[in-house]
Every structure is written in C-alpha cells, then in structure tokens.
Enzyme design. Sequence first.
Site, PDB file in Angstrom:
ATOM      1  N   GLU A 202      -0.438   5.053   2.554  1.00 40.91           N
ATOM      2  CA  GLU A 202      -0.508   6.469   2.915  1.00 40.91           C
ATOM      3  C   GLU A 202      -1.709   7.163   2.286  1.00 40.91           C
ATOM      4  O   GLU A 202      -2.363   7.989   2.914  1.00 40.91           O
ATOM      5  CB  GLU A 202       0.796   7.172   2.544  1.00 40.91           C
ATOM      6  N   HIS A 205      -4.874   6.776   4.275  1.00 40.91           N
ATOM      7  CA  HIS A 205      -5.151   7.703   5.370  1.00 40.91           C
ATOM      8  C   HIS A 205      -6.057   8.833   4.883  1.00 40.91           C
ATOM      9  O   HIS A 205      -6.889   9.344   5.633  1.00 40.91           O
ATOM     10  CB  HIS A 205      -3.846   8.275   5.920  1.00 40.91           C
ATOM     11  N   HIS A 307       0.870   1.935  15.566  1.00 41.46           N
ATOM     12  CA  HIS A 307       1.592   1.121  14.581  1.00 41.46           C
ATOM     13  C   HIS A 307       1.923  -0.274  15.110  1.00 41.46           C
ATOM     14  O   HIS A 307       2.430  -1.113  14.359  1.00 41.46           O
ATOM     15  CB  HIS A 307       2.908   1.793  14.178  1.00 41.46           C
TER      16      HIS A 307
END
Length: 398
Positions: A202, A205, A307
Amino acid sequence: MPTAPAQLPAPVLPRCCGIVPPHLLRHIAEDAPERRAVEAARHTLQHDTRKRSTREVRTTRPEPRLPGAIGLRDSRTRHTTPAAPQPGSPSQPATLKPDRRLHDARHGTTLPGQLVRSEDDPPTKDESVTEAYDGLGATYRLLADVYGRGSLDGRGLTLVATVHYDRDYSNAFWDGEQMVFGDGDGVYFASFTDSIDVMGHELAHGITQFTAGLTYVGQSGALNESISDVIGSLTKQHSLGQTADQADWLIGAGIFTPKVHGVALRSMKAPGTAYDDPALGKDPQPGSMEDYVDLPHDSDNDNGGVHINSGIPNRAFYLAAAALGGHAWERAGQVWWDVLTAAHGVRIPQDCDFARFARATLDAAAARYGADSEESTAVAQAWQQVGVEPATGKDSDD
C-alpha cells in the site's frame, strides 16, 4: 527557438487503492454462509466504492533523474509539510530516518484519528499499532538502505497510518496521503496489520503516485498494482534477509483466518494458486498473456482487472529474480526501481502497457549492467516466459 510542450493535466487516481480486490469481496457477499461476513463484505464494498468515486488524488511526476516530486494534495491534507530533502545516497543510508505517526480510529471513519505513537516513542500495548509502526519502518528501510530514497516522495514525507478503522472493515488502503488498516471481519479476514507485505504494497502506491504516476486502469493499472506487489514482497524479504529462493513470494500471507482454504491474496511465483475457497472463490490471476483477462474498464470490473492481470508482470519479476538468485532487491529489484523512478533519464508513459514496461526494463538492465549481461538476459527471458513481447521502435515511443 522551439517551445516546451504544453503540460498535460496530471492523471487522477482513485483515492482508495485497497489490497483486497472487489471480486473477492463480492464472492463473500454472495456465497459466504456467515451473516457477519456477508454484511462486512457488503459494507467494505460500499465503502471502497464511495472512496474510489472521490477522485481527488492527482500525481505529479518528477523530471528525469530527480529523486521525486511532491504530489498535489487535496483539501484533506492533514500531516505536516514534508521536510527538506534529506542528505544521503545508497552509500550513505544512515542519514535517512523515518518520521512515523500512528493513529487509532477507534472503529470510526474519521481520519487520521487519535495520535497514539510518533517516531521514537516507546511501544504501546496495542499490537496493531506496533505492527503498523514496524511495517512502515521496514518499508522505509528498504527505500533508504537499498535505493537511497528518503520516504515515499524522496523528500522525507511523514508516514501516517491509522489502525482500527471502522467496524468489521475487511481491507487496507492508501488514500493518497496515508495508510489505513481495518481489523477484518473475524471470519475470513484477520487484522490487516498482520502482513508486512500488505503495508509495503500500500505504501508503494504512494511511491508510484510520486514517480511514474501510472493511470489506475487496464494494463497501466495492473502495472501499478504489480509494482506495489513487488515492493511489498521486497519489503518482507529485506526485513527477513531472505534470498529469492528463500522467499515465499506471497502477498497478504497472514491476513486470512484458518477458516480460509488458501495461503494469501496473491502468489507472484504461481499466480492463480493463492486460494480456492467456497466463500472467496478461486484466485483468478493469470500467469501469462495466454490467459489475460479482458474486462471493461469500469469500477464494476476492477478498472479492467487491475488486481487480476497484475499476475502477469508479477510472475515476470519473480522469474527474473529467481534466475539471478541472491537478494531480489539487489538486481531484479534495482531494474524495476530504475524504471519506476526514471533513473536513466527515460520516463515510462502514464498509460504504459505491458509491452512498453517490458521494453523499459530491458533498457534499464542494459543501461545499468550492460546489454549482454546476466541481468539483461534474465529480464528478457522472464518476459518471454509470460508471453509479453517488449515494444520496439515506434511502439515504445507512442
């Protein structure tokens, strides 16, 4: 005298880049027998849809050879202005130090929540706070010690995270400014701070937001997801001192409860094998272009399966790293990092597809190690094995 080309608007990215894909949550909402899990999955899907529809996160890409750029923040900016660029390079990693701030949402949704731990504070009794603090630190250490980068933006950006977000919230996400962790539904998902690679994923990102700015749709979106998986896996491997052959190459190992028939959300080594469960469904990731999943580019279909098709570049990275051996962050990771940060002065387009990204990795390997090097050969063979033909000539410039 030629004039500079007009600057195009920065791409808009979804505010909620969650680790759990919507197709998995939909399976639980439709097929799980437990009412709590069904309601939690529906609630999480509704939450994430609302977050994704708030499209206020824009990227600002750096000029070639610069360490990073400060992205345009939205009106919800909460943490302090990034510090001035920190001195240091890959040969001087000790000068780079993280600035972490952990908050507790107390099962609410107001961010960032109550500050419960800052940099150098002693540990609290809250295991989630400790895990998040350590995970942010492990990601920072990979960036600093291996790639000489001071935080996500290269300028010492404060790492902000919130734990205990909402009730029965089954996801973790980067919102353009900070990390957010749910505690899971307690049926299929445990706490999302249980997995260090989830935190690395995360936070990555945020790195992409400050560097390549890959548009979050179709193949560029799948590359955005894949780069996060690469950095997430490297974060875990670096923290454990693992070589490529010792690593499990799993993303999200530890966030499933024992009830789930599966080991993780994704497998970079063997896409499509991470889980096969009556409530969650079967891992749909392909491992080669032969099985590429062509989906509409809309939110109902994961922005074109970002994804799902990320399994293809994921496997390419694994194959290159496995062929080279040793620590994956040293050579294969360095090539991918060079592409992401335009280390050799060439930036990938924000709508980069697999073919152009493959070409960029080949060029980066040749620039750093030589066209006839072991590294260049490993990268070329990896893309060949997953069925991606690197772009050539005009195709790579479009």
